[in-house]
Scaffold this active site. Structure first.
Site, PDB file in Angstrom:
ATOM      1  CG  HIS A  38      -2.152  -0.900   0.954  1.00 43.41           C
ATOM      2  ND1 HIS A  38      -3.323  -0.481   0.369  1.00 43.41           N
ATOM      3  CD2 HIS A  38      -2.309  -2.226   1.181  1.00 43.41           C
ATOM      4  CE1 HIS A  38      -4.168  -1.493   0.282  1.00 43.41           C
ATOM      5  NE2 HIS A  38      -3.574  -2.572   0.762  1.00 43.41           N
ATOM      6  CG  ASP A  40       1.077   0.600  -5.583  1.00 41.63           C
ATOM      7  OD1 ASP A  40       0.334   0.830  -4.603  1.00 41.63           O
ATOM      8  OD2 ASP A  40       0.680  -0.051  -6.586  1.00 41.63           O
ATOM      9  CG  ASP A 175      -0.876  -4.979  -8.705  1.00 39.13           C
ATOM     10  OD1 ASP A 175       0.035  -4.901  -7.868  1.00 39.13           O
ATOM     11  OD2 ASP A 175      -2.087  -4.959  -8.395  1.00 39.13           O
TER      12      ASP A 175
HETATM   13  C1  GLA Z   1      -3.380  -3.927  -4.987  1.00 34.98           C
HETATM   14  C2  GLA Z   1      -3.195  -2.779  -5.957  1.00 34.98           C
HETATM   15  C3  GLA Z   1      -1.737  -2.317  -5.984  1.00 34.98           C
HETATM   16  C4  GLA Z   1      -1.197  -2.082  -4.578  1.00 34.98           C
HETATM   17  C5  GLA Z   1      -1.524  -3.254  -3.669  1.00 34.98           C
HETATM   18  C6  GLA Z   1      -1.151  -2.999  -2.239  1.00 34.98           C
HETATM   19  O1  GLA Z   1      -2.711  -5.052  -5.457  1.00 34.98           O
HETATM   20  O2  GLA Z   1      -3.599  -3.154  -7.242  1.00 34.98           O
HETATM   21  O3  GLA Z   1      -1.603  -1.175  -6.795  1.00 34.98           O
HETATM   22  O4  GLA Z   1      -1.674  -0.871  -4.068  1.00 34.98           O
HETATM   23  O5  GLA Z   1      -2.894  -3.591  -3.711  1.00 34.98           O
HETATM   24  O6  GLA Z   1       0.231  -2.919  -2.096  1.00 34.98           O
END
Ligand code: GLA
Length: 393
Positions: A38, A40, A175
């Protein structure tokens, strides 16, 4: 399941659905994030790796102006508007696809008519980015069928935008970057502020990445993810900063009175997690697995207590891992992905990965009554296009 087997299954599905051979193929992996949860979407530092589970798209051009996708997972055929795609009420999976198509059209690409099959081995709702794998595989397939090559950063951003605008999840860039930039035996150090990628060598002979799926699925669309993002952004704004990278823990503590208690906790997580991700990169580079594992454990506590994105099942899996400890082969564990369910990631001594995995599954079953699933993953190749004929049968 190997990627070759996944591609074979997709080929069978394509033949069954459309009665011909596919001529274009694309694969994109899911990802798991070692540390940097959490952060990015707050210009932080993250350390994901692409996993050896892929979303596959196979297709062939047609003489129509239609773009059709058949999903083996949903057993459903959709048609995407190749001129002016817009988000639809249902089915929701169509929005991942049309969001990517919209991004490509926006960049001036002309798409031919095609029939395609989507087939994925990335578990849905497990926090392993089945969504990003889907988006990136579709983008890679469409690049191939229209004979174009996007810049890699632009491709990742296009896919993130599809998810933000068409699916309605305000996710960060991790991601999609991981799915695009993944490489065999390399971790991806992504600086989300500069959007620079550094690949870090992974000594897979010494340490393994074990993923345990709690089998309590998560759902990011339900608003909790967006709420966390809002609360931590609001904290930053109240403190008078534009970027979490400029905020230190000392400044946060000194100015605690400007924030309500929830905002303070959210901000504390982001600030300390970025620092932990930094330290973890260093620990891995010098082979200090005990420190790397400890940082994972601290990351979990922060996500659980300050950011409040864990859940009972994830906490149980992390506790079980902690009880096994270094003597049993576990350096550290944390929840990974968006949270509220999904998977935990463990750093384990390579030769103990199998017994650790069995022990965790057994103890979790007796504690929660849920049968979890576990697998060891290795940093894997990011998205690529291929010719389906090269893969038999
Ligand atoms: C999800 C979101 C990512 C990131 C994660 C937490 O996977 O798609 O962008 O924020 O949660 O790290």
């Amino acid at each position: 399941m190997t990627i070759v087997e996944t591609i074979s299954q997709a080929k069978l599905a394509f033949r069954r659905q459309f009665g011909l051979e596919p001529a274009y193929g694309a694969a994109a992996p899911g990802r798991v994030n070692l540390i940097g949860g959490h952060v990015d979407y707050h210009n932080g530092l993250v350390l994901p790796l692409a996993i050896n589970r892929y979303s596959i798209v196979l297709g062939a051009r047609t003489n129509t102006r239609q773009g059709r996708f058949y999903s083996t997972h949903c057993n459903e055929l959709i048609e995407v508007d190749l001129v002016n795609p817009i988000p639809a009420e249902s089915p929701t999976w169509a929005n991942y696809v049309s969001g990517v198509v919209a991004g490509l059209l926006h960049r001036g690409l002309e798409l031919p008519g095609f029939d395609a099959v989507l087939h994925s081995e990335v578990p849905v709702g497990g926090g392993l980015s089945s969504s990003a794998a889907l988006e990136v595989s579709v983008a890679t397939f469409l690049e191939s069928i229209s004979d174009t090559k996007l810049d890699k950063v632009d491709k990742a951003r296009l896919c993130q935008q599809a998810e933000n605008e068409f699916v309605g999840v305000p996710c960060g860039i991790m991601d999609q970057f991981a799915s695009v930039f993944g490489e065999k035996d390399r971790l991806i150090k992504l600086d989300c502020r500069s959007q620079e990628v550094d690949l870090i060598a992974w000594p897979g002979d010494k340490v393994s990445v074990l993923i345990v799926d709690s089998n309590s699925p998560h759902q990011l669309v339900d608003g909790a993810y967006a709420e966390r993002k809002k609360q931590s952004s609001e904290a930053l704004r109240k403190l008078g900063f534009d970027c979490y990278r400029d905020l230190t823990l000392d400044i946060l503590i000194e100015n605690r009175d400007c924030l309500n208690s929830v905002e303070y906790l959210r901000a504390r997580h982001v600030v300390t997690e970025i620092a932990r991700a930094n330290s973890c990169v260093h620990a891995i580079q010098v082979g200090d697995w005990e420190s790397a594992g400890r940082l994972l454990a601290e990351s979990h506590e922060s996500l659980r207590d300050d950011y409040e994105v864990s859940c009972l099942q994830l906490d149980q899996l992390v506790e079980i891992s902690r009880d096994i400890g270094i003597e049993g082969g576990v350096y550290g564990a944390r929840m990974t992905g968006g949270g509220f369910g999904g998977c935990v990631i463990l750093l384990v001594r390579a030769e103990q990965a199998q017994p650790v995995s069995e022990m965790i599954l057994a103890r979790y079953l007796s504690r929660s009554g849920i049968q979890a699933s576990a697998f060891v993953t290795v940093p894997s190749r990011g998205a690529f296009a291929f010719t389906p004929q090269e893969y038999l049968p």
